[in-house]
Scaffold this active site. Structure first.
Site, PDB file in Angstrom:
ATOM      1  N   PRO A 296      21.920  47.917  51.316  1.00 47.17           N
ATOM      2  CA  PRO A 296      22.312  46.637  50.706  1.00 47.17           C
ATOM      3  C   PRO A 296      22.106  45.438  51.622  1.00 47.17           C
ATOM      4  CG  PRO A 296      24.246  47.958  51.276  1.00 47.17           C
ATOM      5  CD  PRO A 296      23.054  48.850  51.442  1.00 47.17           C
TER       6      PRO A 296
ATOM      7  N   ASP B 196      27.651  40.708  45.371  1.00 50.48           N
ATOM      8  CA  ASP B 196      26.393  40.705  46.113  1.00 50.48           C
ATOM      9  C   ASP B 196      26.249  39.342  46.786  1.00 50.48           C
ATOM     10  OD1 ASP B 196      23.763  40.513  46.970  1.00 50.48           O
ATOM     11  OD2 ASP B 196      22.930  41.477  45.206  1.00 50.48           O
ATOM     12  N   GLY B 197      26.216  39.329  48.105  1.00 50.23           N
ATOM     13  CA  GLY B 197      26.159  38.076  48.836  1.00 50.23           C
ATOM     14  C   GLY B 197      24.890  37.287  48.592  1.00 50.23           C
TER      15      GLY B 197
ATOM     16  N   ASP C 239      27.036  38.063  58.307  1.00 50.61           N
ATOM     17  CA  ASP C 239      27.633  39.156  59.077  1.00 50.61           C
ATOM     18  C   ASP C 239      27.349  40.466  58.358  1.00 50.61           C
ATOM     19  OD1 ASP C 239      29.117  40.836  60.653  1.00 50.61           O
ATOM     20  OD2 ASP C 239      31.064  39.992  60.118  1.00 50.61           O
TER      21      ASP C 239
END
Length: 283
Positions: free
Chosen positions: A161, A136-137, A154
């Site tokens: 998400p 998970d960024g 990006d």
């Protein structure tokens, strides 16, 4: 009737692309990832029915999300891409010889797997400087403190998400993850699609609150809704249109500018000139 892909973005108004066949389809824990062979655009990836990239026009998005921010920083050595599973933004970042390490944090492994198989010319997967993480960024960047010179967001449209990538709290995490002279870029949707205006305003309000400098800039991508696409630039003090940055653009492009298809020094300058109706969206 011919086989077609349709992405609607204003009631019954949208984009139609002729298809030859379905190459890949996988419903993951996060989204539906599909790849089609098209009649004129090469292979096409969609996520939850929204166009992500085609082989024919991907260079516009990837060059524009990467190079303005990479040239803004005086010496970008450590870079973070949040999302970017097709590998195109990473390819452009890695053109810059100053880069020593690039973390790409993509939540969905299927995006990378499909990209490697069906878009072999997009990613720079063999570059030793690239470190791909399936996480998970948002959680990843929250844990990072003053580590990166550049952060590139990006992600896809603000649903599923990617929804959290448009929140002020997330941009504060990005600010904290950047070093003292850090810079950031992000994709911020199409000014022509009214349902995006709220999220666009939300992003730029957040950037204005969190960062010292923030600017919108534009690129033109045929297969994205209405063709005009917006991006955000933000920094802790570096002005993206300064003479110093423009000098770096000119010097840097003397090394690899001939390999680019969209971005150049004139585009760097002109892309930050906004039509009045676009200014109104984020005013």
């Amino acid at each position: 009737m011919p086989i077609q892909f349709n992405e609607f973005y204003n009631e019954n108004t949208g984009l139609t692309i002729g298809l030859k066949k379905l190459l890949f389809s996988e419903q993951t824990d996060y989204q539906l990832v599909e790849v089609f062979e098209t009649d004129t655009w090469g292979n096409l990836m969609t996520i939850d029915g929204m166009v992500m990239l085609s082989e024919k026009d991907e260079f516009v998005y990837h060059e524009m999300v990467a190079h303005p921010v990479m040239f803004a920083h005086p010496n970008p050595q450590k870079v973070l891409i949040i999302g970017g599973g097709d590998g195109g933004a990473a390819r452009e970042v890695l053109r810059h010889p100053s880069v020593k390490h690039l973390d790409m944090v993509e939540i969905d492994e299927a995006v990378v797997r499909a990209s490697k198989e069906f878009f072999p010319g997009v990613g720079a997967w063999e570059d030793d400087r690239l470190n791909v993480l399936f996480e998970d960024g948002i959680a990843f960047v929250k844990a990072a403190k003053a580590e990166y010179d550049v952060v590139i967001i990006d992600g896809s449209d603000p649903v599923g998400p990617a929804e959290g990538l448009f929140e002020k709290e997330f941009f504060q995490y990005c600010f904290d993850a950047l070093k003292e002279d850090g810079v950031l870029s992000a994709q911020t949707e199409s000014p022509w699609v009214s349902e995006y205006h709220k999220s666009m305003k939300q992003v730029f309000d957040a950037l204005n609150d969190v960062f010292t400098e923030s600017d919108m800039y534009l690129g033109f991508i045929p297969l994205y809704p209405a063709g005009m696409w917006s991006f955000a630039y933000a920094s802790k003090g570096i002005k993206v249109q300064s003479d110093e940055v423009l000098s770096r653009v000119e010097k840097g492009l003397s090394g690899f500018g001939d390999d680019l298809k969209y971005y150049n020094k004139a585009i760097h300058r002109g892309s930050f000139a906004l039509p009045n109706f676009v200014k109104e969206i984020i005013r």
